[in-house]
Design an enzyme around this catalytic site. Sequence first.
Site, short mmCIF file in Angstrom:
data_model
loop_
_atom_site.label_atom_id
_atom_site.label_comp_id
_atom_site.label_asym_id
_atom_site.label_seq_id
_atom_site.Cartn_x
_atom_site.Cartn_y
_atom_site.Cartn_z
N CYS A 182 0.83 -1.21 0.00
CA CYS A 182 0.00 0.00 0.00
C CYS A 182 0.87 1.26 0.00
CB CYS A 182 -0.95 -0.01 1.19
SG CYS A 182 -0.15 -0.12 2.81
N HIS A 224 -1.37 1.70 7.53
CA HIS A 224 -1.87 1.49 6.16
C HIS A 224 -1.83 2.81 5.42
CE1 HIS A 224 -4.15 -0.09 2.82
NE2 HIS A 224 -5.06 0.87 2.97
#
Length: 935
Positions: A321, A871
């Site tokens: 990510c 994230h």
Amino acid sequence: MTIPSVEGFLQASSCLPCTATEEREIVDALTREAEKNVKHGDLRYLVSQSWWMEWQGYVGLVSYGENGTEQFPQATNRPGEIDNSKLVLAEMINGSEEPELQRTLREGEHYTLVPQEVWQRLYEWYKGGPEIPRKVIFDNPTDKTYIVDVYPLCLKLIDGRDSSEKVFRISRKAKVHELYSMVCSLMSVEQSEIVIWDYYQRSKGKKLFNQNETLEEAQLTMDQEILLEMKLGESSSGFSTRSTNDELALIPLEPSTSSFSIAGGPTFSNGFSSGIGSSFSQDNSFSPLLRDSEDGYNSLSNGTKDGTHGFSGLHNLGNTCFMNSAIQSLVHTPPLVQYFLEDYTCEINTENPLGLQGELAIAFGELLRKLWSSGQTSIAPRAFKSKLSRFAPQFSGYNQHDSQELLAFLLDGLHEDLNRVKKKPYIEAKDADGRPDDEFAEECWNYHKARNDSIIVDKFQGQYKSTLVCPVCNKISVTFDPFMYLSLPLPSTVTRMITVTVFSGTGDVLPMPYTVTVQKNGNCRDLTKALADVCCLKDSETLLLAEVYERRIYRYLTNPIEGLHSIKDEDILVAYRLPVGHERLLRLEILHRRPDRFLVEPQFNINRKLIGCPIVTCIPNGSTGKSDIYAAVSAVLVPFLRAKAHSPDVSAVKLNGNGPSLDGIVLTDNGTTCEEGLSTSRSSEDDNAADDELLPFLLSLTDEKGSTRNAIDTDSNRVLGLVIRVLMDWSEKENGMYNIDYMDGLPEVFKPGFMSKKTRQEAVNLFSCLDAFLKEEPLGPDDMWYCPGCKEHRQASKKLDLWRLPEILVVHLKRFSYSRYMKNKLDTFVNFPIHDLNMSKYVKLTSRSDQLPMYELYAVINHYGGLGGGHYSAYAKLVEEDNWYHFDDSHVSSVNEDEIRTSAAYVLFYRRVGGSSTVANGGPVDIEMVDSLET
């Protein structure tokens, strides 16, 4: 010889444990030997970082405080068993004897790597576990740098005969022929009878036929599927793509039986090789058009933007990510979109030794074209990641990385691959030699452009002015350097709060604690100035800083350029208000002690302890008689008089009115003193012979520790140095007259609590971050500047100014703070403008005099969560549509503009837009940023 099993020692069957020093020396020797003779296939073991730090503190290697400063550790307890339980999943995979690692671990935060010999000793001393071995792999056999693949490549093997599934691990550096050998062993088949396909997301891709290609080069990724088919003559067997509910079975591979069974993963250990010198592989082409069906893209594209475009997501290939968010931000940068959708092959530089021979630029260009092709939902950037991992091993594997670090590398790599300068000329750096800044800056920029000329320089690079000033000789050094992005500190990361208790040296007021905010890399001069402002210091006064330890003056901080890094949070600092020029007066230091309350008749010089805080005042050099000293002490104690207490009767020594009114001390040019309205004349001989019992309190001469006691002479007392120290004994009489509580229990420099938590939660704006970035500050103690005037390294003050700004302004908010052993993330909300970011206040040079440097936000990289386990996602604006979208890996959704500002914002992307002078004079600005425009 054996010993009983006792907590903190080894088992009874073991020999006596080593001492902490012996353990440290053994581990150090084994580590040095292992690193000296490291070779391919050696084992490294994961050890919990928290346990490792505890062990380091025990053996005396390192200790650290809450602020991350390293200290020499005091004696700590011997750690317990090695506990690696937090590194592995709670549930074991079926059939596996080796635990499965958590997927979000990062070296230095969650674990450290130690050689096999070190692990064996640690296990012998402490037991515990579980054991987590990984193999050393050399990318280049001629290079001594290596990587440790912490995460083996996990593949799902699907048997085309019955659709059964098996999961196994193999090194990403293993060759395709090794994959075939393993599959044959698992499935009990002959290699000549099978063919293996890349079956990413259960879509039949390319056949794995190049036996000497590594699995990483074959673009196999974590947790993906591969397909096994049996050969039937010249054709392969039929295959049904329906999925099954068969339970996955992980086939464990023992470290001792396979040369590739435990290797794999992202952790990069002991540095990496930056010498990248590869050539195009045979299947590469200079054509920017898409050549194949890699990455799940099955149709050719001419790069035109028809229909829906720019909405494609990116598959998460395993903790990628960080990469996806950076890619989405760049592929939505208008100048780059236009550049890579056109024919850019003529600008590819294959000769640049600092570049990647064009491979990175081609891989990025192809990926951008796929993302901008119509009708795409999501794409797996496997080809791009393969190229990236090949040239930047620190981003290989499946660990989480910093998106901003990848962005910096990617922009630099694209620049070198697209540098229009094929042979860089040698240009000798020149000094300003008194020339105007405009002339010198333009010369430096032209020199830079002579060696660096690309689309990245054109659009992303600006120039700043750096000014260094020597604190000793005031030598000034000015340089102009290019920048690709601005890394802005959050104000709380570059400043610290320091509490200092200020005492009056004249006896005017009670001591008062003040908390000031100063630069972390500041010096004592900065602290003194901040204190002077908050305590309203008079022009005739100055402050003397001191550190108090165990009720004594531990040290005076008289060096104005001494760094504040030497002041710890747990220290106690005081400051004394003294007359300007007090250095030429005699410093009188007053310590306090009282008898043990449990003894009726305290003995002389024993059973007494120091109390309160030392008080410092000044007296003229020639006034060291008994009456002078008593007068000075009496004066500074006046603020501590209890409300109901009467002023002390000092008639016996004629001290009434003879306190040290320092305002009356005038220093002459030759350093002597004349006294205006100040009388410290001694009383008559009869008065000097008065009984000591009539004195208001009992004083005696002492040393710096307060451990000796000598009588004070009536006429004059010998002084060694510039300080005379006296010890005041506190009995019930003194306690009844003075309230010593005001000089007791002084606050520490910084104590984490409500105030610090509140400060961390307060929002800041982008302009305050810019101010902190551009504010003059001293260099850190580890970043000293060699002064050409002094010919020595100095902690110079540094000032940055933005000289010219690029078309694309990338702003990095430094949310992560790093020290050698600690890392931290700040979740502070930063209020930033979306429209009309006016940089005219900060830039010194504008490209066009009739337009202001106005910017508009078009992309944001977000980071959610903490270190390691966080994230990344991205917000990006389709400029032509004027709409915002949220790119969260493969998921793409629309988002309102008012949702863009969050505390997760990490990297901001601005593009320059047209601006007029009306904006500077109060025209339309971002409503949400009105408060931020206050100066």
